[in-house]
Design a protein around this motif. Structure first.
Motif, PDB file in Angstrom:
ATOM      1  N   PHE A 130     -31.496 -27.582  -6.306  1.00 23.36           N
ATOM      2  CA  PHE A 130     -32.339 -27.011  -7.370  1.00 23.36           C
ATOM      3  C   PHE A 130     -31.475 -26.469  -8.508  1.00 23.36           C
ATOM      4  CE2 PHE A 130     -34.432 -23.387  -9.376  1.00 23.36           C
ATOM      5  CZ  PHE A 130     -35.567 -24.013  -9.871  1.00 23.36           C
ATOM      6  N   PHE A 131     -30.450 -25.712  -8.167  1.00 30.57           N
ATOM      7  CA  PHE A 131     -29.564 -25.154  -9.197  1.00 30.57           C
ATOM      8  C   PHE A 131     -28.911 -26.260 -10.019  1.00 30.57           C
ATOM      9  CE2 PHE A 131     -28.233 -20.634  -7.638  1.00 30.57           C
ATOM     10  CZ  PHE A 131     -29.558 -20.274  -7.528  1.00 30.57           C
ATOM     11  N   THR A 132     -28.275 -27.208  -9.332  1.00 31.51           N
ATOM     12  CA  THR A 132     -27.552 -28.249 -10.054  1.00 31.51           C
ATOM     13  C   THR A 132     -28.506 -29.189 -10.777  1.00 31.51           C
ATOM     14  OG1 THR A 132     -27.370 -29.601  -8.056  1.00 31.51           O
ATOM     15  CG2 THR A 132     -25.522 -28.138  -8.567  1.00 31.51           C
ATOM     16  N   GLY A 133     -29.657 -29.449 -10.190  1.00 29.74           N
ATOM     17  CA  GLY A 133     -30.652 -30.296 -10.844  1.00 29.74           C
ATOM     18  C   GLY A 133     -31.193 -29.656 -12.108  1.00 29.74           C
ATOM     19  N   SER A 134     -31.435 -28.352 -12.053  1.00 28.29           N
ATOM     20  CA  SER A 134     -31.901 -27.632 -13.243  1.00 28.29           C
ATOM     21  C   SER A 134     -30.856 -27.681 -14.346  1.00 28.29           C
ATOM     22  CB  SER A 134     -32.215 -26.172 -12.898  1.00 28.29           C
ATOM     23  OG  SER A 134     -33.231 -26.100 -11.942  1.00 28.29           O
ATOM     24  N   ALA A 135     -29.611 -27.468 -13.979  1.00 29.44           N
ATOM     25  CA  ALA A 135     -28.530 -27.530 -14.969  1.00 29.44           C
ATOM     26  C   ALA A 135     -28.431 -28.927 -15.553  1.00 29.44           C
ATOM     27  CB  ALA A 135     -27.209 -27.117 -14.329  1.00 29.44           C
ATOM     28  N   ALA A 136     -28.560 -29.951 -14.721  1.00 29.91           N
ATOM     29  CA  ALA A 136     -28.490 -31.332 -15.199  1.00 29.91           C
ATOM     30  C   ALA A 136     -29.573 -31.599 -16.238  1.00 29.91           C
ATOM     31  CB  ALA A 136     -28.627 -32.307 -14.028  1.00 29.91           C
ATOM     32  N   VAL A 137     -30.770 -31.111 -15.981  1.00 33.65           N
ATOM     33  CA  VAL A 137     -31.864 -31.310 -16.936  1.00 33.65           C
ATOM     34  C   VAL A 137     -31.527 -30.662 -18.275  1.00 33.65           C
ATOM     35  CG1 VAL A 137     -34.268 -30.705 -17.454  1.00 33.65           C
ATOM     36  CG2 VAL A 137     -33.659 -31.613 -15.201  1.00 33.65           C
ATOM     37  N   PHE A 138     -31.026 -29.425 -18.252  1.00 32.34           N
ATOM     38  CA  PHE A 138     -30.663 -28.747 -19.500  1.00 32.34           C
ATOM     39  C   PHE A 138     -29.592 -29.518 -20.261  1.00 32.34           C
ATOM     40  CE2 PHE A 138     -32.699 -25.034 -17.585  1.00 32.34           C
ATOM     41  CZ  PHE A 138     -33.424 -24.574 -18.664  1.00 32.34           C
ATOM     42  N   ILE A 180     -18.185 -28.996  -6.095  1.00 31.81           N
ATOM     43  CA  ILE A 180     -17.179 -27.932  -5.994  1.00 31.81           C
ATOM     44  C   ILE A 180     -16.075 -28.172  -7.017  1.00 31.81           C
ATOM     45  CG2 ILE A 180     -15.340 -27.010  -4.512  1.00 31.81           C
ATOM     46  CD1 ILE A 180     -17.354 -27.430  -2.140  1.00 31.81           C
ATOM     47  N   LEU A 181     -15.586 -29.399  -7.097  1.00 26.12           N
ATOM     48  CA  LEU A 181     -14.557 -29.726  -8.094  1.00 26.12           C
ATOM     49  C   LEU A 181     -15.073 -29.529  -9.518  1.00 26.12           C
ATOM     50  CD1 LEU A 181     -13.011 -32.927  -6.468  1.00 26.12           C
ATOM     51  CD2 LEU A 181     -12.035 -30.606  -6.541  1.00 26.12           C
ATOM     52  N   TYR A 182     -16.315 -29.913  -9.759  1.00 27.17           N
ATOM     53  CA  TYR A 182     -16.935 -29.753 -11.077  1.00 27.17           C
ATOM     54  C   TYR A 182     -16.926 -28.279 -11.490  1.00 27.17           C
ATOM     55  CZ  TYR A 182     -20.550 -29.909 -14.711  1.00 27.17           C
ATOM     56  OH  TYR A 182     -21.255 -29.773 -15.883  1.00 27.17           O
ATOM     57  N   PHE A 183     -17.367 -27.411 -10.588  1.00 26.18           N
ATOM     58  CA  PHE A 183     -17.468 -25.994 -10.938  1.00 26.18           C
ATOM     59  C   PHE A 183     -16.115 -25.297 -10.981  1.00 26.18           C
ATOM     60  CE2 PHE A 183     -21.864 -26.916  -9.568  1.00 26.18           C
ATOM     61  CZ  PHE A 183     -22.439 -26.739 -10.808  1.00 26.18           C
ATOM     62  N   ILE A 184     -15.153 -25.776 -10.217  1.00 30.08           N
ATOM     63  CA  ILE A 184     -13.782 -25.262 -10.387  1.00 30.08           C
ATOM     64  C   ILE A 184     -13.301 -25.621 -11.785  1.00 30.08           C
ATOM     65  CG2 ILE A 184     -11.379 -25.582  -9.665  1.00 30.08           C
ATOM     66  CD1 ILE A 184     -12.444 -25.803  -6.762  1.00 30.08           C
ATOM     67  N   GLY A 185     -13.589 -26.846 -12.213  1.00 33.14           N
ATOM     68  CA  GLY A 185     -13.239 -27.258 -13.573  1.00 33.14           C
ATOM     69  C   GLY A 185     -13.922 -26.410 -14.628  1.00 33.14           C
ATOM     70  N   ALA A 186     -15.173 -26.043 -14.384  1.00 35.57           N
ATOM     71  CA  ALA A 186     -15.902 -25.191 -15.330  1.00 35.57           C
ATOM     72  C   ALA A 186     -15.245 -23.816 -15.432  1.00 35.57           C
ATOM     73  CB  ALA A 186     -17.359 -25.053 -14.898  1.00 35.57           C
ATOM     74  N   VAL A 245     -21.324 -18.638  -9.150  1.00 34.62           N
ATOM     75  CA  VAL A 245     -22.534 -18.728  -8.310  1.00 34.62           C
ATOM     76  C   VAL A 245     -22.800 -20.185  -7.938  1.00 34.62           C
ATOM     77  CG1 VAL A 245     -25.050 -18.430  -8.314  1.00 34.62           C
ATOM     78  CG2 VAL A 245     -23.563 -16.589  -9.143  1.00 34.62           C
ATOM     79  N   PHE A 246     -22.730 -21.084  -8.928  1.00 36.52           N
ATOM     80  CA  PHE A 246     -22.933 -22.503  -8.654  1.00 36.52           C
ATOM     81  C   PHE A 246     -21.877 -23.019  -7.669  1.00 36.52           C
ATOM     82  CE2 PHE A 246     -25.713 -22.271 -12.233  1.00 36.52           C
ATOM     83  CZ  PHE A 246     -26.542 -23.381 -12.178  1.00 36.52           C
ATOM     84  N   LEU A 247     -20.640 -22.589  -7.845  1.00 32.33           N
ATOM     85  CA  LEU A 247     -19.561 -22.975  -6.936  1.00 32.33           C
ATOM     86  C   LEU A 247     -19.854 -22.487  -5.517  1.00 32.33           C
ATOM     87  CD1 LEU A 247     -16.703 -24.076  -6.321  1.00 32.33           C
ATOM     88  CD2 LEU A 247     -15.806 -21.872  -7.094  1.00 32.33           C
ATOM     89  N   ALA A 248     -20.293 -21.246  -5.398  1.00 32.42           N
ATOM     90  CA  ALA A 248     -20.577 -20.676  -4.073  1.00 32.42           C
ATOM     91  C   ALA A 248     -21.719 -21.414  -3.382  1.00 32.42           C
ATOM     92  CB  ALA A 248     -20.905 -19.193  -4.204  1.00 32.42           C
ATOM     93  N   VAL A 249     -22.749 -21.745  -4.127  1.00 32.81           N
ATOM     94  CA  VAL A 249     -23.888 -22.457  -3.527  1.00 32.81           C
ATOM     95  C   VAL A 249     -23.465 -23.869  -3.107  1.00 32.81           C
ATOM     96  CG1 VAL A 249     -26.201 -23.365  -3.991  1.00 32.81           C
ATOM     97  CG2 VAL A 249     -25.606 -21.072  -4.744  1.00 32.81           C
ATOM     98  N   SER A 250     -22.666 -24.526  -3.942  1.00 33.84           N
ATOM     99  CA  SER A 250     -22.180 -25.867  -3.583  1.00 33.84           C
ATOM    100  C   SER A 250     -21.269 -25.803  -2.360  1.00 33.84           C
ATOM    101  CB  SER A 250     -21.435 -26.490  -4.766  1.00 33.84           C
ATOM    102  OG  SER A 250     -22.294 -26.639  -5.869  1.00 33.84           O
ATOM    103  N   ALA A 251     -20.397 -24.813  -2.314  1.00 27.79           N
ATOM    104  CA  ALA A 251     -19.516 -24.635  -1.160  1.00 27.79           C
ATOM    105  C   ALA A 251     -20.329 -24.313   0.095  1.00 27.79           C
ATOM    106  CB  ALA A 251     -18.489 -23.534  -1.424  1.00 27.79           C
TER     107      ALA A 251
END
Length: 111
Positions: free
Chosen positions: A11-19, A73-79, A96-102
């Protein structure tokens, strides 16, 4: 636990993708702040969408979900690195996104 954490991550990553994909101003201003060309914003959105799709596919094929969570995880480390590179300390969202993905990866591997 596995289903809940994975659904929250998707849900988190999908919402971000839409934005990112609809051309919302927030990702554009973030790209400007980090010195990233705006032409990369849709690409980043596609990466988030791919991660979201992979997390969902992980319910049927666990390895896909694990690989998607690893990619996120790699994406959010990059962010986080992109924020720190320009002196921004406003990394709580990415953390937060990194923690949820992890978490999604951890519960999938523990399953």
């Amino acid at each position: 636990m596995y289903v809940t954490i994975t659904v929250v991550a998707a849900f988190f990553t999908g919402s971000a993708a839409v934005f990112y994909l609809i051309g919302h101003d927030y990702p554009k201003t973030q790209a400007d702040m980090k010195g990233i060309p705006r032409t990369y914003v849709p690409v980043l959105g596609l990466l988030l969408a791919a991660g979201t799709t992979g997390l969902a596919a992980g319910f049927a094929v666990p390895l896909l979900g694990q690989l998607a969570a690893g990619g996120l995880i790699l994406y959010f480390i990059g962010a986080i690195v992109a924020h720190l590179r320009v002196g921004s300390r406003n990394v709580i969202g990415a953390v937060v996104f990194l923690a949820v993905s992890a978490g999604a990866l951890a519960v999938s591997l523990a399953r």
